[in-house]
Write a protein that holds these residues in place. Structure first.
Motif, PDB file in Angstrom:
ATOM      1  N   SER A  88     -11.988  20.454   1.606  1.00  0.00           N
ATOM      2  CA  SER A  88     -13.314  20.017   1.163  1.00  0.00           C
ATOM      3  C   SER A  88     -14.351  20.499   2.162  1.00  0.00           C
ATOM      4  O   SER A  88     -14.106  20.535   3.366  1.00  0.00           O
ATOM      5  N   GLY A  89     -15.467  20.916   1.650  1.00  0.00           N
ATOM      6  CA  GLY A  89     -16.505  21.466   2.503  1.00  0.00           C
ATOM      7  C   GLY A  89     -16.340  22.960   2.712  1.00  0.00           C
ATOM      8  O   GLY A  89     -17.202  23.620   3.281  1.00  0.00           O
ATOM      9  N   HIS A  90     -15.225  23.514   2.244  1.00  0.00           N
ATOM     10  CA  HIS A  90     -14.969  24.949   2.365  1.00  0.00           C
ATOM     11  C   HIS A  90     -14.836  25.586   0.984  1.00  0.00           C
ATOM     12  O   HIS A  90     -15.576  26.492   0.647  1.00  0.00           O
ATOM     13  N   SER A  91     -13.881  25.114   0.200  1.00  0.00           N
ATOM     14  CA  SER A  91     -13.645  25.668  -1.127  1.00  0.00           C
ATOM     15  C   SER A  91     -12.854  24.664  -1.953  1.00  0.00           C
ATOM     16  O   SER A  91     -11.934  24.031  -1.430  1.00  0.00           O
ATOM     17  N   PRO A  92     -13.162  24.544  -3.247  1.00  0.00           N
ATOM     18  CA  PRO A  92     -12.393  23.638  -4.103  1.00  0.00           C
ATOM     19  C   PRO A  92     -11.070  24.258  -4.556  1.00  0.00           C
ATOM     20  O   PRO A  92     -10.221  23.580  -5.121  1.00  0.00           O
ATOM     21  N   ASP A  93     -10.878  25.562  -4.309  1.00  0.00           N
ATOM     22  CA  ASP A  93      -9.677  26.251  -4.754  1.00  0.00           C
ATOM     23  C   ASP A  93      -8.466  25.834  -3.927  1.00  0.00           C
ATOM     24  O   ASP A  93      -8.556  25.642  -2.714  1.00  0.00           O
ATOM     25  N   LEU A  94      -7.314  25.724  -4.595  1.00  0.00           N
ATOM     26  CA  LEU A  94      -6.082  25.409  -3.885  1.00  0.00           C
ATOM     27  C   LEU A  94      -5.605  26.623  -3.099  1.00  0.00           C
ATOM     28  O   LEU A  94      -5.684  27.755  -3.562  1.00  0.00           O
ATOM     29  N   VAL A  95      -5.121  26.364  -1.902  1.00  0.00           N
ATOM     30  CA  VAL A  95      -4.566  27.380  -1.020  1.00  0.00           C
ATOM     31  C   VAL A  95      -3.095  27.034  -0.838  1.00  0.00           C
ATOM     32  O   VAL A  95      -2.758  25.856  -0.695  1.00  0.00           O
ATOM     33  N   ASP A  96      -2.212  28.028  -0.855  1.00  0.00           N
ATOM     34  CA  ASP A  96      -0.805  27.749  -0.586  1.00  0.00           C
ATOM     35  C   ASP A  96      -0.559  27.910   0.898  1.00  0.00           C
ATOM     36  O   ASP A  96      -0.572  29.016   1.435  1.00  0.00           O
ATOM     37  N   GLY A  97      -0.366  26.792   1.570  1.00  0.00           N
ATOM     38  CA  GLY A  97      -0.181  26.788   3.016  1.00  0.00           C
ATOM     39  C   GLY A  97       1.216  27.194   3.456  1.00  0.00           C
ATOM     40  O   GLY A  97       1.483  27.267   4.644  1.00  0.00           O
ATOM     41  N   ALA A  98       2.117  27.479   2.503  1.00  0.00           N
ATOM     42  CA  ALA A  98       3.476  27.890   2.868  1.00  0.00           C
ATOM     43  C   ALA A  98       3.458  29.197   3.644  1.00  0.00           C
ATOM     44  O   ALA A  98       4.342  29.467   4.443  1.00  0.00           O
ATOM     45  N   GLY A  99       2.432  30.007   3.439  1.00  0.00           N
ATOM     46  CA  GLY A  99       2.299  31.262   4.171  1.00  0.00           C
ATOM     47  C   GLY A  99       1.426  31.141   5.402  1.00  0.00           C
ATOM     48  O   GLY A  99       1.079  32.149   6.020  1.00  0.00           O
ATOM     49  N   ALA A 100       1.050  29.921   5.769  1.00  0.00           N
ATOM     50  CA  ALA A 100       0.217  29.645   6.941  1.00  0.00           C
ATOM     51  C   ALA A 100      -1.039  30.522   6.966  1.00  0.00           C
ATOM     52  O   ALA A 100      -1.249  31.299   7.890  1.00  0.00           O
ATOM     53  N   PRO A 101      -1.900  30.399   5.935  1.00  0.00           N
ATOM     54  CA  PRO A 101      -3.087  31.260   5.858  1.00  0.00           C
ATOM     55  C   PRO A 101      -4.127  30.948   6.941  1.00  0.00           C
ATOM     56  O   PRO A 101      -4.171  29.842   7.469  1.00  0.00           O
ATOM     57  N   MET A 102      -4.932  31.947   7.250  1.00  0.00           N
ATOM     58  CA  MET A 102      -6.069  31.798   8.165  1.00  0.00           C
ATOM     59  C   MET A 102      -7.310  31.521   7.322  1.00  0.00           C
ATOM     60  O   MET A 102      -7.536  32.205   6.319  1.00  0.00           O
ATOM     61  N   LEU A 103      -8.084  30.540   7.716  1.00  0.00           N
ATOM     62  CA  LEU A 103      -9.348  30.216   7.055  1.00  0.00           C
ATOM     63  C   LEU A 103     -10.470  30.361   8.063  1.00  0.00           C
ATOM     64  O   LEU A 103     -10.332  29.957   9.214  1.00  0.00           O
ATOM     65  N   SER A 104     -11.582  30.929   7.639  1.00  0.00           N
ATOM     66  CA  SER A 104     -12.775  31.028   8.482  1.00  0.00           C
ATOM     67  C   SER A 104     -13.641  29.809   8.199  1.00  0.00           C
ATOM     68  O   SER A 104     -14.140  29.649   7.088  1.00  0.00           O
ATOM     69  N   LEU A 105     -13.779  28.947   9.199  1.00  0.00           N
ATOM     70  CA  LEU A 105     -14.531  27.710   9.022  1.00  0.00           C
ATOM     71  C   LEU A 105     -15.649  27.604  10.044  1.00  0.00           C
ATOM     72  O   LEU A 105     -15.432  27.806  11.241  1.00  0.00           O
ATOM     73  N   ALA A 106     -16.831  27.276   9.561  1.00  0.00           N
ATOM     74  CA  ALA A 106     -17.972  27.025  10.428  1.00  0.00           C
ATOM     75  C   ALA A 106     -17.792  25.651  11.076  1.00  0.00           C
ATOM     76  O   ALA A 106     -17.029  24.815  10.576  1.00  0.00           O
ATOM     77  N   PRO A 107     -18.467  25.391  12.178  1.00  0.00           N
ATOM     78  CA  PRO A 107     -18.400  24.056  12.772  1.00  0.00           C
ATOM     79  C   PRO A 107     -18.782  22.989  11.740  1.00  0.00           C
ATOM     80  O   PRO A 107     -19.703  23.184  10.944  1.00  0.00           O
ATOM     81  N   GLY A 108     -18.039  21.906  11.716  1.00  0.00           N
ATOM     82  CA  GLY A 108     -18.311  20.825  10.777  1.00  0.00           C
ATOM     83  C   GLY A 108     -17.077  19.985  10.557  1.00  0.00           C
ATOM     84  O   GLY A 108     -16.033  20.197  11.165  1.00  0.00           O
ATOM     85  N   ILE A 109     -17.200  19.027   9.647  1.00  0.00           N
ATOM     86  CA  ILE A 109     -16.099  18.121   9.301  1.00  0.00           C
ATOM     87  C   ILE A 109     -15.566  18.528   7.944  1.00  0.00           C
ATOM     88  O   ILE A 109     -16.323  18.740   6.991  1.00  0.00           O
ATOM     89  N   TYR A 110     -14.237  18.613   7.860  1.00  0.00           N
ATOM     90  CA  TYR A 110     -13.561  19.041   6.644  1.00  0.00           C
ATOM     91  C   TYR A 110     -12.474  18.049   6.286  1.00  0.00           C
ATOM     92  O   TYR A 110     -11.976  17.331   7.149  1.00  0.00           O
ATOM     93  N   GLY A 111     -12.101  18.036   5.024  1.00  0.00           N
ATOM     94  CA  GLY A 111     -11.001  17.195   4.574  1.00  0.00           C
ATOM     95  C   GLY A 111      -9.937  18.046   3.916  1.00  0.00           C
ATOM     96  O   GLY A 111     -10.232  19.064   3.292  1.00  0.00           O
ATOM     97  N   ILE A 112      -8.689  17.646   4.058  1.00  0.00           N
ATOM     98  CA  ILE A 112      -7.574  18.292   3.382  1.00  0.00           C
ATOM     99  C   ILE A 112      -7.261  17.467   2.144  1.00  0.00           C
ATOM    100  O   ILE A 112      -6.991  16.275   2.237  1.00  0.00           O
ATOM    101  N   GLU A 113      -7.327  18.117   0.991  1.00  0.00           N
ATOM    102  CA  GLU A 113      -7.036  17.450  -0.283  1.00  0.00           C
ATOM    103  C   GLU A 113      -5.816  18.116  -0.907  1.00  0.00           C
ATOM    104  O   GLU A 113      -5.802  19.331  -1.085  1.00  0.00           O
ATOM    105  N   GLN A 114      -4.804  17.321  -1.234  1.00  0.00           N
ATOM    106  CA  GLN A 114      -3.646  17.881  -1.911  1.00  0.00           C
ATOM    107  C   GLN A 114      -3.732  17.701  -3.414  1.00  0.00           C
ATOM    108  O   GLN A 114      -3.035  18.382  -4.146  1.00  0.00           O
TER     109      GLN A 114
END
Length: 71
Positions: free
Chosen positions: A19-45
């Motif tokens: 949340s705060g980055h993208s509403p799209d689901l990411v598959d973390g099984a491949g340990a992806p890199m995300l570019s995030l600006a300073p801020g507070i984010y939430g992990i939604e499953q």
């Protein structure tokens, strides 16, 4: 922007959105890199549900979170 790797291979359900980055689901099984600006984010499953937990990216690119979540 900080490059943050999120690895969810150890979870039963590896897909999540940031949340705060993208509403799209990411598959973390491949340990992806995300570019995030300073801020507070939430992990939604589950899209549309409240975040499972929140973390902060500081201006120095450091990820901070509640240490009670460890374990």
């Amino acid at each position: 922007m900080a490059e943050i790797r999120i690895d969810s291979r150890g979870l039963t359900f590896t897909k999540f959105s940031v949340s705060g980055h993208s509403p799209d689901l990411v598959d973390g099984a491949g340990a992806p890199m995300l570019s995030l600006a300073p801020g507070i984010y939430g992990i939604e499953q589950v899209p549309g549900q409240s975040a499972s937990f929140e973390f902060q990216v500081t201006h120095k690119g450091v990820v901070e979170y509640d240490t009670a979540l460890i374990g």
